[in-house]
Design a protein around this motif. Structure first.
Motif, PDB file in Angstrom:
ATOM      1  N   GLN A  58      11.739   2.454  -2.160  1.00 28.09           N
ATOM      2  CA  GLN A  58      11.710   1.464  -1.091  1.00 28.09           C
ATOM      3  C   GLN A  58      11.960   2.096   0.271  1.00 28.09           C
ATOM      4  OE1 GLN A  58      10.788  -1.794  -1.442  1.00 28.09           O
ATOM      5  NE2 GLN A  58      10.325  -1.127  -3.533  1.00 28.09           N
ATOM      6  N   GLU A  81      12.534  -7.385  -1.716  1.00 27.56           N
ATOM      7  CA  GLU A  81      11.171  -6.956  -1.408  1.00 27.56           C
ATOM      8  C   GLU A  81      10.269  -8.156  -1.135  1.00 27.56           C
ATOM      9  OE1 GLU A  81       7.954  -4.174  -3.730  1.00 27.56           O
ATOM     10  OE2 GLU A  81       8.794  -5.893  -4.780  1.00 27.56           O
ATOM     11  N   THR A  92       8.408  -8.951   2.411  1.00 30.65           N
ATOM     12  CA  THR A  92       6.940  -8.954   2.471  1.00 30.65           C
ATOM     13  C   THR A  92       6.426 -10.245   3.099  1.00 30.65           C
ATOM     14  OG1 THR A  92       6.798  -7.525   0.526  1.00 30.65           O
ATOM     15  CG2 THR A  92       4.821  -8.734   1.130  1.00 30.65           C
ATOM     16  N   ASP A  95       3.101   0.518  -4.248  1.00 30.84           N
ATOM     17  CA  ASP A  95       3.871  -0.238  -3.260  1.00 30.84           C
ATOM     18  C   ASP A  95       4.352   0.633  -2.101  1.00 30.84           C
ATOM     19  OD1 ASP A  95       3.555  -2.651  -4.473  1.00 30.84           O
ATOM     20  OD2 ASP A  95       5.576  -2.774  -5.325  1.00 30.84           O
TER      21      ASP A  95
END
Length: 324
Positions: free
Chosen positions: A138, A189, A193, A267
């Motif tokens: 991340q 997340e 987003t 991702d």
């Protein structure tokens, strides 16, 4: 000890430096004169187009395609991943897995590297270390978003102000440090987003937008996001194959999904490179082919495959050496 390279190795293009990712439809892939080519029909004529397999990472075969055994042999020798998919690149499915979504026909070899696989499995069964790996992914994702969203080339068409973006990224990083489970990371997340989608809509004056499930929307931005994400999955699958990691050793998308690691790796670049281009192309009136080319250019100029491979390697080394 010095390593002696064979002539064939000297000609090999590193996957991270390969320029091509193909989506093909309504054609045949075969070997012709020793070269892998795809054949299209135009009236009574057959048109042959060369595929430079030594400079190709992966190939998506869409509707109306077929591939010969000899072509698959040459693609495997060159280390090209092949995936069968529906029209426009989604959904993705292939004959070597039962599950739909993220399975690939990967080249097989007894000489695939094991260094990073051994490091990966050394920490993968430890929940705390797997969580640390998810956080490292991340952080790489946040760095990519910051770098590309605020770059001069993107700002010309996608003017998100740093005063809008940085608080979102800083909040994500701050809360990420406090996440105690991978589920916490997934929830963080998802909310972040949604905020990025909102900023994207404001940047291009897109209007109302709601992210829909794959293939269930007539909204052009949603369709472009699906399409671009599957291109990122192709690169993610390639990155995993290059360093020898099975797709089932996921760190964030669940231990029971055989393709989960590809989602994790993709991702890292999706929000940074695919998301802005989807909204830019939607507002510009691009068709599917124009968007695909622009998206591929973004993935290439953003060194997406390099970033994926580097992140996988760094994560494997870091988490394997962790002392909990």
């Amino acid at each position: 000890m010095n390593h002696t390279f064979t002539p064939s190795e000297m000609k090999t293009v590193l996957h991270s430096k390969r320029a091509n990712l193909y989506y093909l439809q309504h054609c045949r892939v075969l070997v012709n004169g020793g070269r892998v080519e795809y054949v299209t029909e135009q009236g009574k004529e057959s048109l042959y187009w060369n595929i430079p397999i030594a400079n190709t990472t992966s190939i998506l075969l869409g509707t109306g395609t077929s591939v010969t055994q000899s072509a698959m042999r040459e693609l495997a020798k060159a280390g090209v991943l092949v995936g069968f998919c529906g029209g426009g690149g989604t959904p993705l499915f292939s004959g070597n897995e039962v599950e739909v979504d993220i399975s690939w026909l990967t080249p097989l070899s007894e000489y695939r590297p094991t260094e990073y696989l051994q490091k990966w499995v050394s920490f993968w069964f430890d929940d705390s270390k797997r969580l640390a790996a998810a956080k490292q992914f991340q952080l790489a994702r946040l760095a990519m978003i910051k770098k590309h969203w605020l770059s001069a080339s993107v700002q010309k068409q996608f003017p998100v102000q740093d005063t809008q973006l940085m608080p979102v990224l800083e909040r994500f990083e701050r809360l990420l440090a406090d996440c105690e489970t991978t589920q916490d990371v997934l929830l963080l997340e998802a909310t972040t987003t949604k905020t990025l989608y909102k900023l994207a809509c404001q940047a291009v004056n897109y209007g109302d937008f709601k992210r829909s499930e794959r293939g269930n929307s007539n909204d052009i931005a949603n369709q472009f996001l699906d399409h671009g994400n599957y291109l990122a999955y192709g690169l993610g699958a390639t990155a995993c194959w290059v360093i020898g990691l099975p797709h089932g050793l996921a760190i964030l998308h669940g231990k029971t999904r055989r393709g989960g690691l590809v989602f994790d790796v993709a991702d890292i670049v999706k929000d940074a490179l695919v998301l802005p281009q989807a909204f830019i192309s939607a507002m510009a009136g691009d068709d599917e082919q124009e968007f695909r080319q622009r998206c591929l250019n973004q993935l290439r100029s953003g060194n997406a495959l390099d970033v994926m491979i580097d992140t996988l390697q760094a994560t494997a080394e870091h988490c394997a050496e962790m002392v909990v």
